[in-house]
Design a protein around this motif. Structure first.
Motif, PDB file in Angstrom:
ATOM      1  N   PHE A 123       3.534   9.010   4.053  1.00 35.46           N
ATOM      2  CA  PHE A 123       2.292   8.040   4.774  1.00 35.46           C
ATOM      3  C   PHE A 123       1.068   8.992   4.579  1.00 35.46           C
ATOM      4  CE2 PHE A 123       6.498   6.398   5.522  1.00 35.46           C
ATOM      5  CZ  PHE A 123       5.544   4.585   4.776  1.00 35.46           C
ATOM      6  N   GLY A 124       0.778  10.129   3.712  1.00 39.36           N
ATOM      7  CA  GLY A 124      -0.238  11.037   3.753  1.00 39.36           C
ATOM      8  C   GLY A 124       0.027  12.225   4.585  1.00 39.36           C
TER       9      GLY A 124
ATOM     10  N   ILE B  80       2.577  16.394   5.206  1.00 36.67           N
ATOM     11  CA  ILE B  80       2.965  17.022   4.346  1.00 36.67           C
ATOM     12  C   ILE B  80       4.173  17.050   4.733  1.00 36.67           C
ATOM     13  CG2 ILE B  80       0.441  17.765   3.540  1.00 36.67           C
ATOM     14  CD1 ILE B  80       1.664  19.823   6.262  1.00 36.67           C
ATOM     15  N   SER B  81       5.006  17.458   4.101  1.00 36.90           N
ATOM     16  CA  SER B  81       6.711  17.772   4.102  1.00 36.90           C
ATOM     17  C   SER B  81       6.904  18.414   5.532  1.00 36.90           C
ATOM     18  CB  SER B  81       7.368  18.855   3.396  1.00 36.90           C
ATOM     19  OG  SER B  81       7.015  17.671   2.144  1.00 36.90           O
ATOM     20  N   GLU B  82       6.157  19.908   5.694  1.00 41.63           N
ATOM     21  CA  GLU B  82       6.399  20.110   7.004  1.00 41.63           C
ATOM     22  C   GLU B  82       6.201  19.415   8.013  1.00 41.63           C
ATOM     23  OE1 GLU B  82       6.348  23.150   3.779  1.00 41.63           O
ATOM     24  OE2 GLU B  82       4.941  21.493   4.090  1.00 41.63           O
ATOM     25  N   GLN B  83       5.075  18.733   7.871  1.00 47.05           N
ATOM     26  CA  GLN B  83       4.623  17.684   9.427  1.00 47.05           C
ATOM     27  C   GLN B  83       6.178  16.668   9.556  1.00 47.05           C
ATOM     28  OE1 GLN B  83       1.266  16.279   7.718  1.00 47.05           O
ATOM     29  NE2 GLN B  83       0.413  16.381   9.754  1.00 47.05           N
ATOM     30  N   LEU B  84       6.989  15.883   8.828  1.00 49.61           N
ATOM     31  CA  LEU B  84       7.672  15.542   8.939  1.00 49.61           C
ATOM     32  C   LEU B  84       9.304  16.109   9.190  1.00 49.61           C
ATOM     33  CD1 LEU B  84       7.864  12.792   5.816  1.00 49.61           C
ATOM     34  CD2 LEU B  84       6.720  12.661   8.064  1.00 49.61           C
ATOM     35  N   ASN B  85       9.073  17.224   8.742  1.00 55.11           N
ATOM     36  CA  ASN B  85      10.736  17.841   9.000  1.00 55.11           C
ATOM     37  C   ASN B  85      10.027  18.366  10.459  1.00 55.11           C
ATOM     38  OD1 ASN B  85      11.748  17.573   6.752  1.00 55.11           O
ATOM     39  ND2 ASN B  85      10.761  19.224   5.867  1.00 55.11           N
TER      40      ASN B  85
ATOM     41  N   ALA C  66       0.423  -0.891   0.067  1.00 57.02           N
ATOM     42  CA  ALA C  66      -0.158   0.325  -0.053  1.00 57.02           C
ATOM     43  C   ALA C  66       0.718   1.171  -0.064  1.00 57.02           C
ATOM     44  CB  ALA C  66      -1.370  -0.221   1.318  1.00 57.02           C
ATOM     45  N   TYR C  67       1.879   1.079   0.700  1.00 60.46           N
ATOM     46  CA  TYR C  67       2.607   2.580   0.996  1.00 60.46           C
ATOM     47  C   TYR C  67       4.232   2.366   0.091  1.00 60.46           C
ATOM     48  CZ  TYR C  67      -0.686   4.459   2.894  1.00 60.46           C
ATOM     49  OH  TYR C  67      -1.655   6.118   3.368  1.00 60.46           O
ATOM     50  N   THR C  68       4.825   1.187  -0.153  1.00 54.22           N
ATOM     51  CA  THR C  68       6.355   0.018  -0.645  1.00 54.22           C
ATOM     52  C   THR C  68       6.404   1.291  -1.777  1.00 54.22           C
ATOM     53  OG1 THR C  68       5.662  -1.643  -0.799  1.00 54.22           O
ATOM     54  CG2 THR C  68       7.359  -1.315  -2.230  1.00 54.22           C
ATOM     55  N   GLU C  69       7.756   2.063  -1.937  1.00 52.25           N
ATOM     56  CA  GLU C  69       8.228   2.718  -3.042  1.00 52.25           C
ATOM     57  C   GLU C  69       8.511   2.029  -4.064  1.00 52.25           C
ATOM     58  OE1 GLU C  69       8.458   6.321  -2.618  1.00 52.25           O
ATOM     59  OE2 GLU C  69       7.794   5.868  -0.641  1.00 52.25           O
ATOM     60  N   LEU C  70       7.863   1.932  -5.120  1.00 51.51           N
ATOM     61  CA  LEU C  70       7.861   1.015  -5.889  1.00 51.51           C
ATOM     62  C   LEU C  70       9.092   1.740  -7.160  1.00 51.51           C
ATOM     63  CD1 LEU C  70       4.513   0.953  -8.021  1.00 51.51           C
ATOM     64  CD2 LEU C  70       5.767   0.163  -5.734  1.00 51.51           C
ATOM     65  N   TYR C  71       9.735   1.019  -7.759  1.00 46.77           N
ATOM     66  CA  TYR C  71      11.475   1.254  -8.465  1.00 46.77           C
ATOM     67  C   TYR C  71      11.311   0.091  -9.832  1.00 46.77           C
ATOM     68  CZ  TYR C  71      16.106   1.641  -9.905  1.00 46.77           C
ATOM     69  OH  TYR C  71      17.643   1.906 -10.482  1.00 46.77           O
ATOM     70  N   PHE C  72      11.083   0.426 -10.696  1.00 50.64           N
ATOM     71  CA  PHE C  72      11.660  -0.242 -12.590  1.00 50.64           C
ATOM     72  C   PHE C  72      12.511   0.322 -12.483  1.00 50.64           C
ATOM     73  CE2 PHE C  72       7.281   0.902 -11.480  1.00 50.64           C
ATOM     74  CZ  PHE C  72       6.242   0.001 -11.125  1.00 50.64           C
ATOM     75  N   THR C  73      12.601  -0.307 -12.860  1.00 58.02           N
ATOM     76  CA  THR C  73      14.652  -0.544 -14.513  1.00 58.02           C
ATOM     77  C   THR C  73      14.492  -1.569 -15.647  1.00 58.02           C
ATOM     78  OG1 THR C  73      17.074  -1.100 -14.234  1.00 58.02           O
ATOM     79  CG2 THR C  73      15.077  -2.173 -13.120  1.00 58.02           C
TER      80      THR C  73
END
Length: 246
Positions: A238-239, A241-246, A205-212
């Protein structure tokens, strides 16, 4: 500077999932039969497992055989099963040497009995290893897995062992095949295809996807390290905003 040197060891993904795609195309490019690509892909698996052990990745899950793969030509399916059995047996000592525990998820009872027996044997032999858990998704389908979990919960409600009000995300997840494995933070798919192909749909559900674009038989630990460097440049909100994380 190589990609390994760029990795922040303090921000490693705990769990990496990989869709190993492109074996057939790689073989075709070599003028070989498709099974030759699958055989060459085993070398990539070995190198990636050792790469994970090298930097400290705790969980690695690889999509080895989907339920849809049963629809491939019977010759290829049989060759894949034979390859799977031989590889499992051959790699037992290597897994122990690298302190890797083997695990498997999926509709395992649909596999040939020889494969089931060998899987069980190697999982028992490596069961006490603690460095990394390698999970093989075999005869696996995320839709199948979710349906099976729903059926189990429904049966428990029917038997008055569980009330509907008690069913939440945690309870549902506990009935999935990955119940003892954290959700993957990073999913890598090789060969240039941009889809998840019925793989770990609930867990990603919240996995970062990387394609090569790299085909799986050419994918090596330096490519893995590159994917991890890319992952570490991302902001996982995870829903929020950047300011909340920082």
């Amino acid at each position: 500077m190589g990609f390994k040197e760029q990795i922040d060891i303090n921000r490693l993904p705990e769990h990496i999932a990989i869709i190993m795609d492109g074996n057939g195309r790689w073989a075709k490019n070599q003028g070989k039969f498709r099974v030759f690509g699958h055989e060459s892909g085993v070398l990539s698996v070995k190198d990636i497992v050792e790469g994970c052990v090298d930097i400290g990745i705790k969980y690695l899950t690889v999509y080895a055989f989907s339920t849809e793969n049963w629809n491939r030509p019977i010759e290829e399916v049989n060759a894949l099963m034979e390859l799977l059995i031989s590889t499992i047996n051959e790699q037992a000592d290597t897994l122990n040497k690298n302190n890797v525990r083997l695990n498997a998820i999926g509709d395992l009872k649909s596999l040939p009995q020889k494969c089931i027996d060998d899987l069980a044997s190697v999982m028992e032999k490596t069961g006490k290893n603690t460095k990394c858990t390698l999970t093989l998704a075999l005869s696996y389908s995320a839709k199948w897995e979710i349906l099976e979990a729903a059926k189990k919960l429904a049966q428990q409600v029917k038997d008055a062992e569980l009330s509907i009000e008690d069913i939440d995300e945690e309870k549902f997840a506990s009935h999935l095949t990955t119940t003892n494995i954290p959700d993957p933070e990073l999913m890598i798919r090789t060969s240039g295809e941009h889809r998840v192909s019925n793989f770990l749909l609930w867990q990603m559900a919240y996995t970062e996807l990387y394609f090569t674009e790299t085909l799986w038989p050419d994918f090596r630990r330096e490519d893995l390290f590159e994917a991890i460097v890319d992952y570490q440049k991302r902001e996982r909100r995870f829903g929020k905003i950047s300011e909340q994380l920082n």
